[in-house]
Write a protein that holds these residues in place. Structure first.
Motif, PDB file in Angstrom:
ATOM      1  N   ASP A  35       0.857  -1.136  -0.080  1.00 36.06           N
ATOM      2  CA  ASP A  35       0.086  -0.004  -0.074  1.00 36.06           C
ATOM      3  C   ASP A  35       0.871   1.177   0.083  1.00 36.06           C
ATOM      4  N   GLN A  36       0.665   2.306  -0.930  1.00 36.65           N
ATOM      5  CA  GLN A  36       1.667   3.413  -1.016  1.00 36.65           C
ATOM      6  C   GLN A  36       2.890   3.277  -1.024  1.00 36.65           C
ATOM      7  N   GLY A  37       3.495   2.254  -1.724  1.00 33.83           N
ATOM      8  CA  GLY A  37       4.739   1.718  -2.126  1.00 33.83           C
ATOM      9  C   GLY A  37       5.332   1.288  -0.763  1.00 33.83           C
ATOM     10  N   LEU A  38       4.472   0.650   0.116  1.00 32.13           N
ATOM     11  CA  LEU A  38       5.006  -0.058   1.269  1.00 32.13           C
ATOM     12  C   LEU A  38       4.717  -1.529   1.529  1.00 32.13           C
ATOM     13  N   PHE A  39       5.364  -2.447   1.800  1.00 35.68           N
ATOM     14  CA  PHE A  39       5.167  -3.853   1.930  1.00 35.68           C
ATOM     15  C   PHE A  39       5.126  -4.004   3.137  1.00 35.68           C
ATOM     16  N   PHE A  40       3.898  -4.706   3.574  1.00 35.93           N
ATOM     17  CA  PHE A  40       3.587  -4.714   5.023  1.00 35.93           C
ATOM     18  C   PHE A  40       3.178  -6.512   5.251  1.00 35.93           C
ATOM     19  N   MET A  41       3.820  -6.812   6.707  1.00 33.40           N
ATOM     20  CA  MET A  41       3.355  -8.048   7.096  1.00 33.40           C
ATOM     21  C   MET A  41       3.005  -8.110   8.366  1.00 33.40           C
ATOM     22  N   GLN A  42       1.803  -8.775   8.792  1.00 37.48           N
ATOM     23  CA  GLN A  42       1.226  -8.944  10.108  1.00 37.48           C
ATOM     24  C   GLN A  42       1.098 -10.154  10.549  1.00 37.48           C
ATOM     25  N   LYS A  43       1.118 -10.213  11.775  1.00 39.60           N
ATOM     26  CA  LYS A  43       1.105 -11.650  12.652  1.00 39.60           C
ATOM     27  C   LYS A  43      -0.395 -11.754  12.880  1.00 39.60           C
ATOM     28  N   VAL A  44      -1.073 -12.925  12.709  1.00 39.37           N
ATOM     29  CA  VAL A  44      -2.100 -13.337  13.136  1.00 39.37           C
ATOM     30  C   VAL A  44      -2.657 -12.560  14.685  1.00 39.37           C
ATOM     31  N   GLY A  45      -3.845 -11.928  14.599  1.00 42.10           N
ATOM     32  CA  GLY A  45      -4.310 -11.170  15.736  1.00 42.10           C
ATOM     33  C   GLY A  45      -3.815  -9.770  16.118  1.00 42.10           C
ATOM     34  N   ASP A  46      -2.719  -9.372  15.243  1.00 42.87           N
ATOM     35  CA  ASP A  46      -1.893  -8.183  15.574  1.00 42.87           C
ATOM     36  C   ASP A  46      -2.809  -7.117  14.769  1.00 42.87           C
ATOM     37  N   LYS A  47      -2.625  -5.823  14.956  1.00 42.53           N
ATOM     38  CA  LYS A  47      -3.299  -4.791  14.320  1.00 42.53           C
ATOM     39  C   LYS A  47      -2.165  -3.964  13.513  1.00 42.53           C
ATOM     40  N   LYS A  48      -1.080  -3.916  14.381  1.00 41.33           N
ATOM     41  CA  LYS A  48       0.218  -3.393  13.560  1.00 41.33           C
ATOM     42  C   LYS A  48       1.055  -4.387  12.896  1.00 41.33           C
ATOM     43  N   PRO A  49       1.667  -4.131  11.700  1.00 42.86           N
ATOM     44  CA  PRO A  49       2.733  -4.918  10.672  1.00 42.86           C
ATOM     45  C   PRO A  49       3.886  -5.243  11.689  1.00 42.86           C
ATOM     46  N   PHE A  50       4.494  -6.297  11.754  1.00 45.06           N
ATOM     47  CA  PHE A  50       5.668  -6.614  12.353  1.00 45.06           C
ATOM     48  C   PHE A  50       7.062  -6.374  11.430  1.00 45.06           C
ATOM     49  N   LEU A  51       6.609  -6.197  10.046  1.00 44.50           N
ATOM     50  CA  LEU A  51       7.500  -5.620   9.156  1.00 44.50           C
ATOM     51  C   LEU A  51       7.094  -4.919   8.330  1.00 44.50           C
ATOM     52  N   THR A  52       7.701  -3.797   7.575  1.00 51.10           N
ATOM     53  CA  THR A  52       7.311  -2.693   6.460  1.00 51.10           C
ATOM     54  C   THR A  52       8.563  -2.342   5.683  1.00 51.10           C
ATOM     55  N   VAL A  53       8.517  -2.333   4.775  1.00 50.76           N
ATOM     56  CA  VAL A  53       9.532  -2.330   3.724  1.00 50.76           C
ATOM     57  C   VAL A  53       9.290  -1.602   2.666  1.00 50.76           C
ATOM     58  N   GLU A  54       9.781  -0.550   2.256  1.00 45.53           N
ATOM     59  CA  GLU A  54       9.640   0.253   0.845  1.00 45.53           C
ATOM     60  C   GLU A  54       9.924  -0.713  -0.259  1.00 45.53           C
ATOM     61  N   THR A  55       8.855  -0.573  -1.182  1.00 42.55           N
ATOM     62  CA  THR A  55       9.213  -1.518  -2.402  1.00 42.55           C
ATOM     63  C   THR A  55      10.185  -1.065  -3.151  1.00 42.55           C
ATOM     64  N   GLY A  56      11.002   0.050  -2.818  1.00 43.11           N
ATOM     65  CA  GLY A  56      12.031   0.635  -3.467  1.00 43.11           C
ATOM     66  C   GLY A  56      13.512   0.256  -2.802  1.00 43.11           C
ATOM     67  N   ALA A  57      13.265  -0.760  -1.696  1.00 43.05           N
ATOM     68  CA  ALA A  57      14.240  -0.966  -1.219  1.00 43.05           C
ATOM     69  C   ALA A  57      15.162  -2.058  -1.901  1.00 43.05           C
ATOM     70  N   GLU A  58      16.740  -2.074  -1.504  1.00 50.10           N
ATOM     71  CA  GLU A  58      17.540  -3.080  -2.532  1.00 50.10           C
ATOM     72  C   GLU A  58      16.816  -4.539  -2.142  1.00 50.10           C
ATOM     73  N   ASN A  59      16.693  -5.123  -3.240  1.00 48.46           N
ATOM     74  CA  ASN A  59      16.422  -6.753  -3.393  1.00 48.46           C
ATOM     75  C   ASN A  59      14.954  -7.007  -2.730  1.00 48.46           C
ATOM     76  N   PHE A  60      14.059  -5.811  -2.748  1.00 49.76           N
ATOM     77  CA  PHE A  60      12.806  -6.117  -2.501  1.00 49.76           C
ATOM     78  C   PHE A  60      12.044  -7.468  -3.400  1.00 49.76           C
ATOM     79  N   TRP A  61      12.363  -7.119  -4.471  1.00 43.73           N
ATOM     80  CA  TRP A  61      11.563  -7.975  -5.518  1.00 43.73           C
ATOM     81  C   TRP A  61      11.928  -9.285  -5.429  1.00 43.73           C
ATOM     82  N   ALA A  62      13.293  -9.608  -5.071  1.00 43.68           N
ATOM     83  CA  ALA A  62      13.820 -10.970  -5.049  1.00 43.68           C
ATOM     84  C   ALA A  62      13.426 -11.570  -3.609  1.00 43.68           C
ATOM     85  N   ALA A  63      13.233 -10.712  -2.594  1.00 42.13           N
ATOM     86  CA  ALA A  63      12.931 -11.220  -1.424  1.00 42.13           C
ATOM     87  C   ALA A  63      11.387 -11.656  -1.510  1.00 42.13           C
ATOM     88  N   LEU A  64      10.597 -10.677  -2.185  1.00 43.42           N
ATOM     89  CA  LEU A  64       9.411 -11.204  -2.212  1.00 43.42           C
ATOM     90  C   LEU A  64       9.025 -12.487  -3.321  1.00 43.42           C
TER      91      LEU A  64
END
Length: 278
Positions: A227-256
């Motif tokens: 969303d809005q150039g940010l990748f987020f990942m949440q744990k079940v039951g949490d409201k906030k993501p435990f991981l947020t990374v810009e899609t322009g970060a190095e090797n983002f697309w490889a990690a995805l």
């Protein structure tokens, strides 16, 4: 930057053309042009003198011509043509072509932003970098036009058809890095993704936040999306993501790509707390 002796034609067809700009050389050229231009006034309004060879206008004119000429030459030499082909990049240098196969890259960034002015679309900007195993990096940027979906006018549309060639190029480069990451995970159990996290076949180990140092298994991940150039990942039951990374970060697309191979990644809407977490 790692290179190869393979001919550029073996890299396939050209996907897009860009230019690598040496900022310092370009700046030096602009400074020379500006300094030369400052002396144009006395050249066109010369003081009266009896002997032309003793006139300061002659020497000022020579200095102006030299400064502007040098500036223009530096500006032209600051741009190095770059071709992005299907299987590798070709840098057209004056001493010969530098050929960079995508399979030799260690780092890759790819970021696009649609640009609007008063609600009117006027192009998509691309920022991209390629980093070899020697950590030498080539950075460049450019713009291109996307096609609107259906019969809409491009300048008024908000929905566009993805550029298949650029998407395929992004997937190809990221795929080579992801393949090496898979091998590393098989041999060592996990791969470090910069400062963000460690990825294994079991899940993701966060590097910061509440779950720092803890393994979050894929079955425990309840929300994933962009969303809005940010990748987020949440744990079940949490409201906030435990991981947020810009899609322009190095090797983002490889990690995805690696994450998609190990788990079913479904798109979702970013939570309201995403901005605060970022």
């Amino acid at each position: 930057m790692n290179t190869t002796q393979t001919g550029s034609h073996e890299f396939g067809e050209v996907v897009s053309k860009h230019a690598i700009v040496n900022g310092l050389v370009a700046l030096a050229g602009i400074v020379n042009v500006v300094l030369g231009s400052l002396f144009l006034v006395p050249v066109f309004n010369p003081p009266k003198t009896s002997a032309w060879y003793t006139s300061p206008v002659l020497w000022i004119g020579c200095a102006v011509a030299w400064s502007i000429g040098l500036g223009v030459m530096l500006i032209l030499r600051s741009r190095t043509p770059l071709e992005l082909r299907e299987r590798g990049a070709v840098v057209r240098r004056r001493k010969g072509d530098q050929l960079i196969p995508y399979s030799s890259l260690e780092g890759f960034t790819f970021r696009t932003v649609r640009q609007y002015l008063n609600g009117i679309y006027f192009g998509t900007s691309l920022t991209m970098s390629l980093t070899g195993t020697d950590r030498k990096t080539i950075k460049f940027s450019g713009r291109y036009k996307e096609k609107p979906i259906g019969l809409s006018f491009s300048m008024l549309s908000s929905k566009f058809t993805p550029d298949e060639k650029m998407d395929r190029l992004r997937s190809t480069i990221a795929g080579h890095i992801a393949e090496r990451w898979h091998s590393h995970i098989e041999q060592h159990g996990a791969v470090d993704w910069a400062k963000f996290c460690a990825i294994s076949s079991d899940g993701v180990t966060a590097r910061s936040g509440t779950y720092r140092g803890m393994l979050i298994r894929f079955e425990e991940i309840g929300g994933v999306g962009i969303d809005q150039g940010l990748f987020f990942m949440q744990k079940v039951g949490d409201k906030k993501p435990f991981l947020t990374v810009e899609t322009g970060a190095e090797n983002f697309w490889a990690a995805l790509a690696v994450l998609e191979d190990f788990a079913t990644v479904s798109e979702g809407e970013a939570p309201a707390e995403l901005a605060a977490a970022a």
